[in-house]
Design a protein around this motif. Sequence first.
Motif, PDB file in Angstrom:
ATOM      1  N   PRO A 165      69.319  32.623  48.872  1.00  0.00           N
ATOM      2  CA  PRO A 165      70.323  31.262  48.595  1.00  0.00           C
ATOM      3  C   PRO A 165      71.557  31.390  49.514  1.00  0.00           C
ATOM      4  CG  PRO A 165      69.871  32.616  46.487  1.00  0.00           C
ATOM      5  CD  PRO A 165      69.300  33.341  47.602  1.00  0.00           C
ATOM      6  N   TYR A 166      72.181  32.539  49.955  1.00  0.00           N
ATOM      7  CA  TYR A 166      73.289  32.507  50.877  1.00  0.00           C
ATOM      8  C   TYR A 166      72.965  31.994  52.157  1.00  0.00           C
ATOM      9  CZ  TYR A 166      77.394  34.472  53.158  1.00  0.00           C
ATOM     10  OH  TYR A 166      78.565  34.495  53.936  1.00  0.00           O
TER      11      TYR A 166
ATOM     12  N   THR B  57      74.209  28.775  53.875  1.00  0.00           N
ATOM     13  CA  THR B  57      74.760  28.606  55.284  1.00  0.00           C
ATOM     14  C   THR B  57      74.233  27.619  56.165  1.00  0.00           C
ATOM     15  OG1 THR B  57      75.368  30.922  55.123  1.00  0.00           O
ATOM     16  CG2 THR B  57      75.325  29.970  57.312  1.00  0.00           C
ATOM     17  N   ILE B  58      72.922  27.269  56.009  1.00  0.00           N
ATOM     18  CA  ILE B  58      72.390  26.081  56.846  1.00  0.00           C
ATOM     19  C   ILE B  58      72.681  25.031  56.383  1.00  0.00           C
ATOM     20  CG2 ILE B  58      70.071  25.198  57.219  1.00  0.00           C
ATOM     21  CD1 ILE B  58      68.797  27.939  57.108  1.00  0.00           C
ATOM     22  N   GLY B  59      72.814  24.792  55.062  1.00  0.00           N
ATOM     23  CA  GLY B  59      73.362  23.555  54.339  1.00  0.00           C
ATOM     24  C   GLY B  59      74.801  23.051  54.981  1.00  0.00           C
ATOM     25  N   LYS B  60      75.515  24.191  54.925  1.00  0.00           N
ATOM     26  CA  LYS B  60      76.951  23.721  55.220  1.00  0.00           C
ATOM     27  C   LYS B  60      76.784  23.642  56.845  1.00  0.00           C
ATOM     28  CE  LYS B  60      81.105  26.571  56.379  1.00  0.00           C
ATOM     29  NZ  LYS B  60      81.749  28.082  56.221  1.00  0.00           N
ATOM     30  N   SER B  61      75.930  23.879  57.638  1.00  0.00           N
ATOM     31  CA  SER B  61      75.902  23.602  59.111  1.00  0.00           C
ATOM     32  C   SER B  61      75.460  22.016  59.075  1.00  0.00           C
ATOM     33  CB  SER B  61      74.847  24.421  60.110  1.00  0.00           C
ATOM     34  OG  SER B  61      74.922  24.167  61.074  1.00  0.00           O
ATOM     35  N   VAL B  62      74.536  21.825  58.269  1.00  0.00           N
ATOM     36  CA  VAL B  62      73.963  20.371  58.276  1.00  0.00           C
ATOM     37  C   VAL B  62      75.219  19.333  57.715  1.00  0.00           C
ATOM     38  CG1 VAL B  62      72.580  18.606  57.439  1.00  0.00           C
ATOM     39  CG2 VAL B  62      71.530  21.098  57.967  1.00  0.00           C
ATOM     40  N   VAL B  63      75.997  19.884  56.852  1.00  0.00           N
ATOM     41  CA  VAL B  63      77.012  18.902  56.413  1.00  0.00           C
ATOM     42  C   VAL B  63      78.157  18.972  57.256  1.00  0.00           C
ATOM     43  CG1 VAL B  63      78.948  18.928  54.580  1.00  0.00           C
ATOM     44  CG2 VAL B  63      76.401  19.496  53.884  1.00  0.00           C
ATOM     45  N   GLY B  64      78.367  19.856  57.944  1.00  0.00           N
ATOM     46  CA  GLY B  64      79.414  19.860  59.134  1.00  0.00           C
ATOM     47  C   GLY B  64      78.977  18.949  60.057  1.00  0.00           C
TER      48      GLY B  64
END
Length: 193
Positions: free
Chosen positions: A3-4, A8-15
């Motif tokens: 999940p971590y 992290t991948i989701g954070k990059s996409v949202v960024g």
Amino acid sequence: MDPYTALTIGKSVVGFMEAKRAAREQDALNARNWQASAQARDIQVQSLNTRAIQEAEAGAGQQFELAIAALQEAESRKVSESGLVGQTEELKIADVEARRLRAADVINANVDATLSQIEDQKLGVNAQMLNRINSVPRGQQPSLIAHTIGGVASAYAAEKDVTGKSLFGGLSKAKAAPNFTLPALGSTPPLVI
């Protein structure tokens, strides 16, 4: 995938999406600034045009009044009944006309100088508009490649950190030999003062 790493991948996409939104907002701000700058410039130019028209009309009015005054003075100098005009009177009448023409030249020069100054002010207004427009930069679209590389690097680091596995050679050295020790249960660490 743990999940971590997924976060992290989701954070990059949202960024990346946030960077695109910020670029669109900056573009909208730039467009509003451009429009407001152009409107302010148009108002100032209209005001300068009005002033130019008023100055030209004032000069024409002065010339008209000058012509009337010259005609009145020339008429008053003529000999009324005999029809004879002496040479001195003719010179005086010519002098009246010469003064009228010189005054008209001065009025024309003043009007031309004022109109030239107004045109210079219009150039200054245009420069102000451009400076105002250039003061708000356009939005910079984010780089998909940079965000992708950053996201992949973050995801790799998260995966390595959580699982202890390295893509390039099995177990990570950091996970194989921890650089810290846990205190035993019930023991209190010494206080350092």
